[in-house]
Write a protein that holds these residues in place. Structure first.
Motif, PDB file in Angstrom:
ATOM      1  N   SER A 105       0.809  -1.217   0.000  1.00  0.00           N
ATOM      2  CA  SER A 105       0.000   0.000   0.000  1.00  0.00           C
ATOM      3  C   SER A 105       0.841   1.266   0.000  1.00  0.00           C
ATOM      4  O   SER A 105       0.323   2.352  -0.240  1.00  0.00           O
ATOM      5  N   GLN A 106       2.138   1.138   0.250  1.00  0.00           N
ATOM      6  CA  GLN A 106       3.013   2.308   0.307  1.00  0.00           C
ATOM      7  C   GLN A 106       3.687   2.627  -1.018  1.00  0.00           C
ATOM      8  O   GLN A 106       4.379   3.645  -1.122  1.00  0.00           O
ATOM      9  N   GLY A 107       3.499   1.793  -2.029  1.00  0.00           N
ATOM     10  CA  GLY A 107       4.042   2.110  -3.343  1.00  0.00           C
ATOM     11  C   GLY A 107       4.917   1.006  -3.894  1.00  0.00           C
ATOM     12  O   GLY A 107       5.483   0.205  -3.144  1.00  0.00           O
ATOM     13  N   PRO A 108       5.049   0.958  -5.212  1.00  0.00           N
ATOM     14  CA  PRO A 108       5.836  -0.109  -5.852  1.00  0.00           C
ATOM     15  C   PRO A 108       7.331  -0.023  -5.571  1.00  0.00           C
ATOM     16  O   PRO A 108       8.054  -1.005  -5.754  1.00  0.00           O
ATOM     17  N   GLN A 109       7.802   1.146  -5.146  1.00  0.00           N
ATOM     18  CA  GLN A 109       9.238   1.263  -4.868  1.00  0.00           C
ATOM     19  C   GLN A 109       9.664   0.392  -3.691  1.00  0.00           C
ATOM     20  O   GLN A 109      10.850   0.087  -3.537  1.00  0.00           O
ATOM     21  N   ASN A 110       8.698  -0.013  -2.857  1.00  0.00           N
ATOM     22  CA  ASN A 110       9.016  -0.860  -1.711  1.00  0.00           C
ATOM     23  C   ASN A 110       8.928  -2.348  -2.025  1.00  0.00           C
ATOM     24  O   ASN A 110       9.087  -3.180  -1.134  1.00  0.00           O
ATOM     25  N   LEU A 111       8.634  -2.690  -3.290  1.00  0.00           N
ATOM     26  CA  LEU A 111       8.389  -4.083  -3.647  1.00  0.00           C
ATOM     27  C   LEU A 111       9.508  -4.681  -4.506  1.00  0.00           C
ATOM     28  O   LEU A 111       9.317  -5.731  -5.102  1.00  0.00           O
ATOM     29  N   THR A 112      10.626  -4.055  -4.559  1.00  0.00           N
ATOM     30  CA  THR A 112      11.773  -4.655  -5.245  1.00  0.00           C
ATOM     31  C   THR A 112      12.415  -5.712  -4.352  1.00  0.00           C
ATOM     32  O   THR A 112      12.303  -5.658  -3.118  1.00  0.00           O
ATOM     33  N   TYR A 113      13.048  -6.656  -4.963  1.00  0.00           N
ATOM     34  CA  TYR A 113      13.670  -7.732  -4.191  1.00  0.00           C
ATOM     35  C   TYR A 113      14.674  -7.202  -3.166  1.00  0.00           C
ATOM     36  O   TYR A 113      14.610  -7.579  -1.983  1.00  0.00           O
ATOM     37  N   PRO A 114      15.601  -6.336  -3.552  1.00  0.00           N
ATOM     38  CA  PRO A 114      16.566  -5.855  -2.557  1.00  0.00           C
ATOM     39  C   PRO A 114      15.907  -5.120  -1.392  1.00  0.00           C
ATOM     40  O   PRO A 114      16.295  -5.295  -0.232  1.00  0.00           O
ATOM     41  N   SER A 115      14.884  -4.293  -1.703  1.00  0.00           N
ATOM     42  CA  SER A 115      14.217  -3.536  -0.644  1.00  0.00           C
ATOM     43  C   SER A 115      13.485  -4.462   0.324  1.00  0.00           C
ATOM     44  O   SER A 115      13.561  -4.298   1.552  1.00  0.00           O
ATOM     45  N   LEU A 116      12.769  -5.447  -0.188  1.00  0.00           N
ATOM     46  CA  LEU A 116      12.022  -6.365   0.672  1.00  0.00           C
ATOM     47  C   LEU A 116      12.955  -7.241   1.505  1.00  0.00           C
ATOM     48  O   LEU A 116      12.673  -7.515   2.687  1.00  0.00           O
ATOM     49  N   GLN A 117      14.033  -7.699   0.916  1.00  0.00           N
ATOM     50  CA  GLN A 117      14.979  -8.516   1.683  1.00  0.00           C
ATOM     51  C   GLN A 117      15.574  -7.717   2.845  1.00  0.00           C
ATOM     52  O   GLN A 117      15.721  -8.240   3.963  1.00  0.00           O
ATOM     53  N   ARG A 118      15.856  -6.462   2.605  1.00  0.00           N
ATOM     54  CA  ARG A 118      16.427  -5.631   3.654  1.00  0.00           C
ATOM     55  C   ARG A 118      15.380  -5.283   4.710  1.00  0.00           C
ATOM     56  O   ARG A 118      15.665  -5.318   5.919  1.00  0.00           O
ATOM     57  N   THR A 119      14.176  -4.979   4.298  1.00  0.00           N
ATOM     58  CA  THR A 119      13.139  -4.550   5.233  1.00  0.00           C
ATOM     59  C   THR A 119      12.642  -5.701   6.092  1.00  0.00           C
ATOM     60  O   THR A 119      12.387  -5.531   7.294  1.00  0.00           O
ATOM     61  N   LEU A 141      -2.526 -11.566  -1.072  1.00  0.00           N
ATOM     62  CA  LEU A 141      -2.060 -10.786  -2.215  1.00  0.00           C
ATOM     63  C   LEU A 141      -2.574 -11.396  -3.516  1.00  0.00           C
ATOM     64  O   LEU A 141      -2.761 -12.614  -3.607  1.00  0.00           O
ATOM     65  N   VAL A 142      -2.765 -10.534  -4.492  1.00  0.00           N
ATOM     66  CA  VAL A 142      -2.899 -10.950  -5.886  1.00  0.00           C
ATOM     67  C   VAL A 142      -1.703 -10.333  -6.585  1.00  0.00           C
ATOM     68  O   VAL A 142      -1.659  -9.118  -6.831  1.00  0.00           O
ATOM     69  N   ALA A 143      -0.696 -11.163  -6.873  1.00  0.00           N
ATOM     70  CA  ALA A 143       0.577 -10.609  -7.339  1.00  0.00           C
ATOM     71  C   ALA A 143       1.292 -11.600  -8.249  1.00  0.00           C
ATOM     72  O   ALA A 143       0.913 -12.774  -8.345  1.00  0.00           O
ATOM     73  N   LYS A 144       2.329 -11.083  -8.926  1.00  0.00           N
ATOM     74  CA  LYS A 144       3.196 -11.899  -9.774  1.00  0.00           C
ATOM     75  C   LYS A 144       4.651 -11.594  -9.419  1.00  0.00           C
ATOM     76  O   LYS A 144       4.991 -10.465  -9.064  1.00  0.00           O
ATOM     77  N   LEU A 145       5.468 -12.613  -9.551  1.00  0.00           N
ATOM     78  CA  LEU A 145       6.901 -12.447  -9.313  1.00  0.00           C
ATOM     79  C   LEU A 145       7.596 -12.168 -10.635  1.00  0.00           C
ATOM     80  O   LEU A 145       7.584 -13.004 -11.544  1.00  0.00           O
ATOM     81  N   ASP A 146       8.177 -11.000 -10.743  1.00  0.00           N
ATOM     82  CA  ASP A 146       8.933 -10.625 -11.932  1.00  0.00           C
ATOM     83  C   ASP A 146      10.411 -10.839 -11.614  1.00  0.00           C
ATOM     84  O   ASP A 146      11.108  -9.932 -11.140  1.00  0.00           O
ATOM     85  N   THR A 147      10.890 -12.052 -11.874  1.00  0.00           N
ATOM     86  CA  THR A 147      12.275 -12.370 -11.534  1.00  0.00           C
ATOM     87  C   THR A 147      13.268 -11.630 -12.419  1.00  0.00           C
ATOM     88  O   THR A 147      14.380 -11.330 -11.979  1.00  0.00           O
ATOM     89  N   LYS A 148      12.878 -11.323 -13.646  1.00  0.00           N
ATOM     90  CA  LYS A 148      13.791 -10.613 -14.533  1.00  0.00           C
ATOM     91  C   LYS A 148      14.056  -9.200 -14.030  1.00  0.00           C
ATOM     92  O   LYS A 148      15.204  -8.718 -14.040  1.00  0.00           O
ATOM     93  N   ALA A 149      12.973  -8.516 -13.594  1.00  0.00           N
ATOM     94  CA  ALA A 149      13.119  -7.152 -13.072  1.00  0.00           C
ATOM     95  C   ALA A 149      13.387  -7.132 -11.576  1.00  0.00           C
ATOM     96  O   ALA A 149      13.541  -6.055 -10.999  1.00  0.00           O
ATOM     97  N   SER A 150      13.367  -8.321 -10.940  1.00  0.00           N
ATOM     98  CA  SER A 150      13.609  -8.434  -9.485  1.00  0.00           C
ATOM     99  C   SER A 150      12.626  -7.566  -8.696  1.00  0.00           C
ATOM    100  O   SER A 150      13.004  -6.738  -7.865  1.00  0.00           O
ATOM    101  N   ARG A 151      11.343  -7.813  -8.947  1.00  0.00           N
ATOM    102  CA  ARG A 151      10.322  -7.061  -8.230  1.00  0.00           C
ATOM    103  C   ARG A 151       9.037  -7.881  -8.164  1.00  0.00           C
ATOM    104  O   ARG A 151       8.856  -8.860  -8.903  1.00  0.00           O
ATOM    105  N   ILE A 152       8.151  -7.483  -7.275  1.00  0.00           N
ATOM    106  CA  ILE A 152       6.840  -8.112  -7.132  1.00  0.00           C
ATOM    107  C   ILE A 152       5.787  -7.148  -7.658  1.00  0.00           C
ATOM    108  O   ILE A 152       5.728  -5.988  -7.229  1.00  0.00           O
ATOM    109  N   GLU A 153       4.988  -7.620  -8.577  1.00  0.00           N
ATOM    110  CA  GLU A 153       3.914  -6.803  -9.136  1.00  0.00           C
ATOM    111  C   GLU A 153       2.604  -7.189  -8.448  1.00  0.00           C
ATOM    112  O   GLU A 153       2.073  -8.273  -8.664  1.00  0.00           O
ATOM    113  N   VAL A 154       2.104  -6.288  -7.610  1.00  0.00           N
ATOM    114  CA  VAL A 154       0.904  -6.538  -6.806  1.00  0.00           C
ATOM    115  C   VAL A 154      -0.298  -5.885  -7.471  1.00  0.00           C
ATOM    116  O   VAL A 154      -0.282  -4.689  -7.765  1.00  0.00           O
ATOM    117  N   SER A 155      -1.342  -6.668  -7.706  1.00  0.00           N
ATOM    118  CA  SER A 155      -2.585  -6.150  -8.293  1.00  0.00           C
ATOM    119  C   SER A 155      -3.571  -5.718  -7.220  1.00  0.00           C
ATOM    120  O   SER A 155      -4.228  -4.680  -7.352  1.00  0.00           O
TER     121      SER A 155
END
Length: 322
Positions: A105-119, A141-155
């Motif tokens: 809910s705080q934005g897609p910038q918080n859903l990258t793999y590096p950010s989530l692993q650290r948080t 969640l309703v989401a997809k794992l984008d391994t190429k971009a290293s992020r989670i896309e949440v719908s």
């Protein structure tokens, strides 16, 4: 549907909270926060025996822990871990699942793999992906794992409990949304009125055009009728060169004006040709047989006829054919 499942999972703990006090209420908090499929806690937090934990020294920690599971996320527990009860792996796993909802809910910038692993203090990408997949299967969640971009896309995400201090902000947000909706509806109404005015103007223009076209057609129709009547009259007058009409009581032969013009145009006689017919009696047209030895001018018909050869030939030929 998911919210109903979460409430159903919480119902046994709500029933137990009606009679549990003291240490039993604290143990109930630990059981509810670790129970699979139980992701909402505000109803349990509002129970009187659970509220009573906030007034005791040891029970306060369990009350605050329940508030973290209801309204907070993993960072809140990490920052206040010394003042809260220790958590089992099951507690930590559930709290991190709930944290994914808050971070989404705080934005897609918080859903990258590096950010989530650290948080979330996750040791590897595999641990992050396993956590996300478990949240998806739990309908959080309703989401997809984008391994190429290293992020989670949440719908979309499931709803969480709302803290009392968050209610004013929610009310302000909803009021702002209502104002925006009213502005949009006002714009739509104005556009509808504009379209209606344009439609009325176009209808008037079309009606005026049809009226003008109908008037033009009527004028052209009347003009065509007038030309037809005039042409028919002219044609009837030129049907024959000489029309013989028996004059009433006079026995005169009359040549119509149209026939005379035709004869003149054909060269029958010129401008100076003329015919003089003296009026006689009713039997002037009847020929009488001349008597033997009678003088040439002794005919019973005393009328004098003087015509030139051109007129005599034309009239004689037509009377012969008749």
């Amino acid at each position: 549907m998911a919210d109903e499942q979460y409430l159903t999972s919480l119902q046994p703990f709500i029933l137990l909270a009606k009679s549990a006090t003291g240490r039993a209420a604290a143990d109930l908090v630990m059981q509810a926060t670790a129970a699979p499929g139980c992701f909402v806690f505000s109803e349990l937090l509002e129970m009187p025996n659970i509220q009573a934990l906030a007034n005791t020294g040891d029970g306060r920690r369990y009350y605050d822990l329940l508030k973290v599971f209801a309204y907070g996320w993993y960072g809140d527990y990490r920052d206040n871990a010394p003042n809260l009860p220790p958590l089992t792996p099951a507690h930590l796993h559930k709290l991190k699942q709930l944290s994914l909802i808050t971070l989404s809910s705080q934005g897609p910038q918080n859903l990258t793999y590096p950010s989530l692993q650290r948080t979330l203090d996750l040791p590897s990408t595999r641990a992050l992906e396993d956590l996300t997949i478990s949240a998806i299967y739990a309908h959080l969640l309703v989401a997809k794992l984008d391994t190429k971009a290293s992020r989670i896309e949440v719908s979309s995400t499931a709803g969480r409990d709302v803290a009392p201090e968050e209610v004013p902000d929610m009310i302000a947000t909803l009021k702002n949304w209502c104002r925006q909706c009213e502005d949009v509806l006002g714009d739509i109404d104005e556009q509808v009125r504009c379209v209606q005015r344009e439609a009325v103007a176009k209808k008037r223009a079309a009606d005026e055009y049809e009226r003008i076209v109908a008037g033009r057609k009527e004028i052209i129709k009347n003009e065509e009728k007038g030309v037809g009547v005039g042409g028919g009259g002219g044609g009837g007058g030129g049907g024959s060169i000489a029309t013989a009409v028996q004059a009433a009581g006079k026995g005169k032969r009359v040549i119509s004006e149209g026939d005379e013009n035709s004869i003149r145009g054909s060269g029958g006689w010129g401008e100076d040709d003329e015919m003089e017919i003296d009026e006689g009696g009713p039997f002037d047209g009847v020929a009488t047989s001349p008597t033997v030895g009678a003088p040439a001018g002794g005919s019973a018909n005393t009328s004098k006829r003087r015509t030139k050869k051109g007129l005599g030939g034309i009239l004689g030929g037509r009377h012969g054919r008749r």
